[in-house]
Design an enzyme around this catalytic site. Sequence first.
Site, short mmCIF file in Angstrom:
data_model
loop_
_atom_site.label_atom_id
_atom_site.label_comp_id
_atom_site.label_asym_id
_atom_site.label_seq_id
_atom_site.Cartn_x
_atom_site.Cartn_y
_atom_site.Cartn_z
N HIS A 191 0.81 -1.14 0.15
CA HIS A 191 0.01 0.13 -0.11
C HIS A 191 0.73 1.55 0.00
O HIS A 191 0.50 2.23 -0.49
CB HIS A 191 -0.86 -0.01 1.24
CG HIS A 191 -1.86 -1.12 1.35
ND1 HIS A 191 -2.88 -1.37 0.22
CD2 HIS A 191 -1.99 -2.06 2.08
CE1 HIS A 191 -3.38 -2.43 0.49
NE2 HIS A 191 -3.00 -3.11 1.53
N GLU A 433 2.74 -15.00 -23.62
CA GLU A 433 3.55 -15.09 -22.57
C GLU A 433 3.93 -16.52 -22.03
O GLU A 433 4.79 -16.82 -21.09
CB GLU A 433 3.11 -14.39 -21.35
CG GLU A 433 1.64 -14.77 -21.01
CD GLU A 433 1.12 -13.80 -19.56
OE1 GLU A 433 1.75 -13.16 -19.01
OE2 GLU A 433 -0.24 -13.81 -19.60
N ASP A 457 6.80 -13.06 -17.98
CA ASP A 457 6.21 -14.24 -17.84
C ASP A 457 7.17 -15.16 -19.14
O ASP A 457 7.49 -16.29 -18.96
CB ASP A 457 4.77 -14.42 -17.68
CG ASP A 457 4.35 -14.76 -16.34
OD1 ASP A 457 5.31 -14.98 -15.52
OD2 ASP A 457 3.47 -14.35 -16.19
N CYS A 504 4.02 -5.42 -23.36
CA CYS A 504 3.79 -4.58 -21.93
C CYS A 504 4.30 -5.19 -20.95
O CYS A 504 3.97 -4.56 -19.69
CB CYS A 504 2.09 -4.93 -21.64
SG CYS A 504 1.70 -6.79 -21.58
#
Length: 570
Positions: A191, A433, A457, A504
């Site tokens: 967070h 991937e 990946d 990406c």
Amino acid sequence: MAKRYNGIPVSKGIVIGTIYKYLDEMPTVEVRRISREEINFELDKVKIAREKASCFLEKLKETAEKDLGTEGSMIFEATIAMLNDPVLVEDIKKNIKDGLINAEGAIKKAIDSMVTKFKGIDDEYFQQRIPDVQDVGKHLLRALKGEFSLVSEIPDEAIVVSCDLAPSETALLDKSKLKGFVLTKGGQTSHTVILARGLMLPAVIKVEIDLSTVQTGDRIILNGNTGEVILEPDSIDLTKYEVKIREYQEKQKKLAELKDKPAITRDNFKIQLAANMGTDDELDAILDTNSDGIGLFRTEFLYMNNNSLPDEETQYQVYRKVAKKMKDKPVIIRTLDIGGDKELPYLELPREMNPFLGFRAIRFCLEREDIFLVQLKAILRAAHYGNLKIMFPLISSLEELDRAKKLLDKAKLELNEAKISFNSDIEVGMMIEVPAAAIMADELARQVDFFSIGTNDLIQYTMAVDRTNELIAGLHNPYYPAIIKLIKNIVDAAHQAGIWVGICGEAAGNPFLTPIFIGMGIDELSMSVGSILEIKQLIRKLDQKECKKNLVQVIKLTTAKQVKEYLKTL
């Protein structure tokens, strides 16, 4: 004497500031025996404290939603839910009525008991709930004392130095005084890191500082670009970094001049530069950079920052907000990608020996059609308000792709039957991937509107390397000839089928690889928003014809070292 450390940079920027050391400790508690006549008085104190803490947390939730968007507010759900947990409430009452101890002692005893129980349960869900239980204890005890969190008292130009901060504590920080974070723990999706990125503040995690030697008020230098942290800097360090800060600011100003210019080479090859996005709090930065769109919207954060599955309406509101803000620019929404290193404790997924090779991403969604259809319908509805596209992750076969597309058709049918408006012509793509998908790229390309190569990946699976394992981290790099050739084959297959292809993964923002990607003719690169202008600046200096020649040379190389050394010369 200056003390120098290095950590993992997770949010860019260079600052000189004042240390605010925050130790996440429970308030001091005085346990006192009470008489039976005092029981009702102590019970009333607990009731009032719970009401105050509840109101306070709800206000924090509203503040977080205003500052960080819907996902920001969701991080408080766990604490609020735990505050109202009937088992905890009854345990506190029992300690007062049967144990005859005061409210403070009863709360501490109940919290300690629950933490001990959770620590003894060998289940990841309960382990992850421990901070929520402790956070509730702190709020209740502070409410009893008429105080809340010390983090609200940070000094000017504060750089918070801590293990990590609870969600409620990050929201209490005075953003006007905050300059950055140095954490001894933390993770890429903690967070605190989400807050740092959302506010465009530098942050470094995994810094091996002994917090007992750190003093609030001392000077500190934080380099969020390199991960360097200097405590008690001397005059030489300060002078050196004042120059670095000016240089960095000038560089950012110069880069900002490019935001309205296209990413185009000297010989007019144009490429789209899009942003990766985890939460909608990143939208303002994406709009400020004037990116060509959002190439990867990681929707798992909608699920991970919550204690239960987000329903269709909740998801629809988030997707619609993004679609409307981005106007006609494309927004590629990756469907739920959990598993591997991303868990949803409330779903109680099975434990696996090799989670990266297991029940994750599209495999999970195809088995849990109920969850998948909710998300698909939310995306379809929101696509009525902008240029949204759907992308399926971890597709490894034509059969999986076909099943996913049929479920998309089912979602459309259900919306039609319910007479709900949606975009029936939404574009559908898939991530490449998995090596199996890369090999079958020519066949898969006939079934979709676009490819997006997930290099993180793809490298992991091609090189058989767990990308979270520090012992073999060196094997996870994009310079292996096998990776370069695999990407080129995917790009060629896509273009031969008449569809566009992007990247990406982290490689998209790697400046050493940019000339090679330009040489391949890749249509889009999607990266962290902070990298877009730097990559654009580089692209505008390149010549695609030269990039193609360099690609031919790279393809001939046989080792990762050779590839990297060659790329450094370009």
